[in-house]
Design a protein around this motif. Structure first.
Motif, PDB file in Angstrom:
ATOM      1  N   LEU A  81     -73.918 -45.995  54.570  1.00  0.00           N
ATOM      2  CA  LEU A  81     -74.961 -44.967  54.568  1.00  0.00           C
ATOM      3  C   LEU A  81     -75.983 -45.189  55.671  1.00  0.00           C
ATOM      4  CD1 LEU A  81     -75.782 -44.314  50.838  1.00  0.00           C
ATOM      5  CD2 LEU A  81     -74.865 -42.736  52.497  1.00  0.00           C
ATOM      6  N   ALA A  82     -76.376 -46.442  55.882  1.00  0.00           N
ATOM      7  CA  ALA A  82     -77.544 -46.668  56.736  1.00  0.00           C
ATOM      8  C   ALA A  82     -77.204 -47.296  58.071  1.00  0.00           C
ATOM      9  CB  ALA A  82     -78.552 -47.559  56.008  1.00  0.00           C
ATOM     10  N   HIS A  87     -76.350 -46.382  63.976  1.00  0.00           N
ATOM     11  CA  HIS A  87     -76.526 -47.611  64.743  1.00  0.00           C
ATOM     12  C   HIS A  87     -76.456 -47.383  66.242  1.00  0.00           C
ATOM     13  CE1 HIS A  87     -72.419 -48.544  66.168  1.00  0.00           C
ATOM     14  NE2 HIS A  87     -72.098 -47.712  65.228  1.00  0.00           N
ATOM     15  N   ASP A  88     -75.916 -46.258  66.663  1.00  0.00           N
ATOM     16  CA  ASP A  88     -75.893 -46.003  68.105  1.00  0.00           C
ATOM     17  C   ASP A  88     -76.856 -44.887  68.502  1.00  0.00           C
ATOM     18  OD1 ASP A  88     -74.464 -44.227  66.698  1.00  0.00           O
ATOM     19  OD2 ASP A  88     -72.726 -44.164  67.993  1.00  0.00           O
ATOM     20  N   LYS A  89     -77.749 -44.546  67.598  1.00  0.00           N
ATOM     21  CA  LYS A  89     -78.698 -43.468  67.875  1.00  0.00           C
ATOM     22  C   LYS A  89     -80.038 -44.060  68.324  1.00  0.00           C
ATOM     23  CE  LYS A  89     -75.949 -40.179  66.540  1.00  0.00           C
ATOM     24  NZ  LYS A  89     -75.206 -40.614  65.425  1.00  0.00           N
ATOM     25  N   GLY A  96     -83.345 -47.527  60.756  1.00  0.00           N
ATOM     26  CA  GLY A  96     -82.565 -48.327  59.817  1.00  0.00           C
ATOM     27  C   GLY A  96     -83.435 -48.884  58.717  1.00  0.00           C
ATOM     28  N   LEU A  97     -84.606 -49.364  59.113  1.00  0.00           N
ATOM     29  CA  LEU A  97     -85.548 -49.891  58.115  1.00  0.00           C
ATOM     30  C   LEU A  97     -85.887 -48.821  57.076  1.00  0.00           C
ATOM     31  CD1 LEU A  97     -87.668 -52.355  57.682  1.00  0.00           C
ATOM     32  CD2 LEU A  97     -89.264 -50.744  58.612  1.00  0.00           C
ATOM     33  N   GLU A 292     -82.351 -57.297  72.037  1.00  0.00           N
ATOM     34  CA  GLU A 292     -83.079 -56.080  72.373  1.00  0.00           C
ATOM     35  C   GLU A 292     -82.365 -54.849  71.864  1.00  0.00           C
ATOM     36  OE1 GLU A 292     -84.897 -55.382  76.015  1.00  0.00           O
ATOM     37  OE2 GLU A 292     -86.431 -56.701  75.232  1.00  0.00           O
ATOM     38  N   ALA A 293     -81.149 -54.997  71.462  1.00  0.00           N
ATOM     39  CA  ALA A 293     -80.369 -53.812  71.088  1.00  0.00           C
ATOM     40  C   ALA A 293     -80.867 -53.233  69.785  1.00  0.00           C
ATOM     41  CB  ALA A 293     -78.918 -54.174  70.939  1.00  0.00           C
TER      42      ALA A 293
END
Lengths: 293, 545
Positions: A81-82, A87-89, A96-97, A292-293
């Motif tokens: 879901l999260a 993750h690539d946006k 995400g938090l 940094e990602a």
């Protein structure tokens, strides 16, 4: 002063917090996700263990296994879901938090709605015996908690060192971009990591439920403690998490013995703030921009 | 489709009958042009284009502006322009948000008159809660959105101020108007304490630390006897709402007073976010601090300033909270409250005042008005929050720009997928050609050839065989003119092998001194035959091109 008692308490707490904190730490460093749904995973695996104890078997091993499995499955749900969609946006860390916080809210309220506010308790998993070591009386649940968390952590660390999947996870922890370039599936590894850390949370939940109860919101406080331990140890460092868990465990046991239980959180946070002011990235955290990602 | 063409030169010799030839109908050469220029790419309805109402603007009113004190801003931002078609003066409202805000304020002011009779008390109480929460959220938005400090402790500051001022009011019997002042002092002290780690820590370390602080406050308040661990809250503070008024009047007073607090918070937001401090902070968002520092922006000082200002304001709102509810409850520190208020910010969109207010409105409505739903309403809020975070980049008020960006992306994708309109050259070839006339010439040539291909029919060929030189029908004449105008390189020509006996076809080299090459082995026995063979060859080449 009863040093034996302090030591036993500190050891137990350190083991349980360490189990939590290492999960949070691994998630952060490999996926870049602060998993705020950890508390929810914690509660739901408690419920999973409780349901198993009610309907299937009261055997300690089976109950622990059920808790770990529930945690792993819900960790994978959280990942789906999260982590997978965003993750690539852009602005992934904040989103995400917030997404995991939302999952936590939905999940705990659903638990409250389904199971009701009354807390449940698990049967004693390790029996009723006690063991005198070095002049102190270690009760069964403490020995069980310490032994099982150390065993599971050792297994997990050994697995991460020796297996192919563990290698992938460690590669993601070091440099996610490079890992993706050499062909490590980010999404697949995300599922592994979340299942692993969810399982760890499930274990911590079952162990803690020996002393506390299982309720819809019972995961929040352990999660905050686990997060602070991970923070104090340096997000992403397993060794740091272990050291910090030890320090905070000792602090908690000492404070509750010397000053009283209600001061525990205050000294805890003072300690954490002092450590963070001295080392802004935690005890063993890598200074400067490692991730940094 | 065939017509008859009469040779106009037949009239020179009236003795003979008129020469007529069957030939093509007239076909407009513009047909191809129009067809090529027609827009054949499928277009999908992706929303409407940007539409602004154009207000008429008088020339003499050109420079009249209504400004409001103390800023130098106009009430509405207009763009004045000339309509290029009518050459009339026009005005466009660039930013319509002030209109929506004013409409919203009017709606809020008259809303109590239209509240339904039953449940009016609950609605007004919920509205007061909405105003107070919106005020806190606006100040919090300054920290999270403008300053980019991910602090989760703002409700802890509000709670501490509410608890502290309520305690002082109960202990020393202070009147209600001192509570916000006391609250702001407490908030400032708290803000300073919380700001110290913010100097060293960054991003998530700070978020997690403040989360821990909230939990610390909650546990402390729940366990402390002074703060009413037994009664579940601290009540009995002095309130600005007189006890002897009727219940309805009390609710109305609470409603409007909280509304005024929200207005004050909006003003603060506007003055911090829209002015120098906000500019500095937006110059230095997270992960670009180094750049901001390098160009001489002292973002650290600005962040601390914003932090202190908003802590002060949040403290004052906390004091007002104590005066409004006659006390404080540990609920202010609960993890759920934190989550709810974060969801208010997120649903509305981080960094915008309207986002904070509308997000608070939505969440408070679901939380306080749909109270029959039980825990499900929090599930609903959580789902909303999850949806917003997963699919939207800037919350509700970010939908419009996000949609526009998406539409622009789609538009440019379609534009780049169009192959037909590009002409004869490949796009990359076209951009690298210095002589742009070449592009247009090739395009024109292609359209012309397409047209001429349609003219090649059996009648035209029969006509040419019959009469290769001399007067021709219109279709044939067009073909021959085109052939005549071709460049010399590889142009077909007739060479005489033996006069009146044998002719052959050659292709010119186009270079002086280089002999033409033979095209075929065939030998024609008359000039007419040779002309026709040459014509057929050219027609062949045209049809193949």
């Amino acid at each position: 002063m009863d040093w034996g008692f302090v030591f036993a308490n500190a050891l137990t707490l350190a083991c349980i917090y360490g189990t939590l904190a290492i999960g949070i730490s691994i998630t952060w460093s490999s996926l870049g996700l602060i998993n705020m749904a950890y508390g929810f995973i914690f509660s739901i695996s408690g419920y999973g263990a409780w349901l198993t104890a009610q309907h299937i078997s009261e055997n300690g091993l089976i109950v622990i296994l059920a808790g770990v499995l529930t945690g792993a499955v819900s960790g994978m749900v959280v990942c789906a879901l999260a982590f997978i969609p965003i993750h690539d946006k852009p602005n992934f860390t904040v989103r995400g938090l917030i997404a995991t916080l939302a999952i936590s809210m939905i999940g705990t309220q659903a638990l409250l709605w389904y199971f009701g506010p009354r807390s449940k308790s698990l049967p004693p998993l390790f029996g009723d015996w006690s063991l005198p070591i070095l002049g102190m009386n270690m009760t069964a649940d403490k020995v069980g908690a310490v032994v099982s968390s150390i065993v599971l952590l050792a297994v997990v660390l050994a697995w991460m060192r020796s297996s192919r999947r563990g290698l992938e996870i460690r590669a993601m922890m070091m440099n996610p971009h490079a890992a993706a370039i050499v062909g490590i599936g980010v999404r697949r590894t995300g599922f592994y990591v979340m299942a692993l850390t969810g399982g760890l949370a499930g274990l911590a939940s079952v162990l803690l439920s020996q002393t506390y109860y299982i309720g819809p919101f019972s995961g929040i406080t352990p999660m905050i403690k686990g997060v602070s331990v991970a923070l104090c140890g340096g997000l992403g460092s397993v060794l740091g998490a272990v050291i910090a868990a030890g320090l905070l465990g000792i602090n908690e046991a000492m404070t509750s013995l010397l000053l009283g239980g209600h001061i525990v959180l205050i000294t805890q946070f003072l300690l954490i703030i002092i450590i963070l002011l001295i080392r802004p990235r935690g005890i063993a955290g890598i200074l400067d921009r490692a991730r940094e990602a | 489709m065939t017509g008859t063409w009469t040779d106009p030169t037949s009239a020179f010799d009236p003795e003979k009958p008129f020469r007529t030839v069957t030939t093509d109908d007239y076909m407009s050469p513009e047909a191809i042009w129009d067809e090529t220029r027609r827009f054949k790419v499928p277009t999908y309805g992706v929303g409407r284009l940007r539409y602004y109402y154009k207000w008429p603007g008088h020339g003499s009113m050109l420079w009249r502006r209504l400004r409001y004190w103390p800023t130098r801003r106009t009430v509405l931002r207009f763009r004045g322009e000339y309509n290029p078609k009518t050459l009339r003066r026009e005005k466009t409202i660039v930013d319509k948000r002030p209109i929506w805000w004013i409409l919203g304020f009017i709606a809020m002011a008259i809303a109590p008159l239209f509240a339904p009779e039953e449940g009016q008390g609950a609605l007004l109480a919920a509205a007061a809660v909405f105003f107070i929460y919106a005020a806190i959220n606006l100040c919090w938005m300054l920290i999270i959105g403008t300053a980019g400090i991910f602090s989760l402790a703002s409700f802890a500051v509000a709670g501490a101020a509410a608890y502290g001022s309520a305690l002082l009011s109960i202990q020393f019997g202070l009147p209600w108007w001192t509570l916000p002042i006391l609250g702001s002092v407490i908030g400032l002290v708290f803000g300073i304490i919380i700001a110290i780690p913010a100097i060293r820590l960054e991003g998530f370390y700070y978020a997690l630390l403040t989360l821990g602080l909230v939990e610390l406050c909650r546990v402390y308040v729940i366990q402390s006897k002074v703060f009413g661990s037994a009664t579940g809250g601290l009540y009995g503070a002095d309130s600005y709402i007189p006890e002897d008024w009727s219940e309805h009047a009390q609710l109305m007073l609470g409603y409007y007073a909280s509304g005024a607090v929200m207005l004050a918070a909006l003003t603060l937001f506007r003055f911090v976010n829209g002015k120098r401090l906000g500019r500095i902070l937006r110059m230095a968002p997270e992960k670009r601090e180094a750049f901001a520092e390098a160009v001489g922006v002292n973002y650290r000082a600005a962040r601390i300033w914003v932090f202190l200002i908003s802590s002060l304001a949040i403290g004052a709102i906390g004091g007002f909270y104590a005066a409004h509810f006659r006390g404080a409850s540990p609920n202010l520190f609960a993890f759920d409250t934190l989550l709810l208020s974060l969801s208010m910010l997120v649903i509305g969109g981080l960094g915008r005042a309207e986002g904070a207010v509308v997000g608070t409105l939505i969440v408070v409505f679901v939380d306080r008005v749909l109270i029959d739903w039980g825990p499900l309403r929090l599930v609903l809020i959580g789902c909303l929050m999850l949806f917003v975070v997963l699919f939207l980049r800037g919350g509700l008020f970010g939908i419009k720009p996000q949609f526009r960006a998406w539409r622009d992306k789609k538009k440019s994708e379609r534009r780049s997928s169009r192959a037909e309109k590009g002409g004869e050259m490949l796009p990359e070839e076209a951009t690298e050609t210095p002589d742009k006339d070449l592009l247009f010439f090739r395009r024109f040539d292609k359209m012309q050839r397409e047209f001429l291909k349609k003219l090649v029919t059996d009648q035209v060929i029969a006509e040419h065989r019959q009469n290769p030189l001399g007067q021709h029908s219109e279709a044939l004449e067009r073909l021959l003119t085109y052939f005549r105008r071709q460049p010399t390189v590889e142009k077909y020509a007739i060479t005489v092998v033996e006069p009146f006996k044998s002719y052959r076809l050659v292709a010119l080299s186009g270079v002086r001194g280089v002999a033409p090459r033979l095209v075929e082995d065939k030998i024609y026995h008359s000039p007419e035959e040779a002309h026709h063979g040459l014509f057929l060859r050219r027609v062949q080449d045209l049809l193949e091109s």
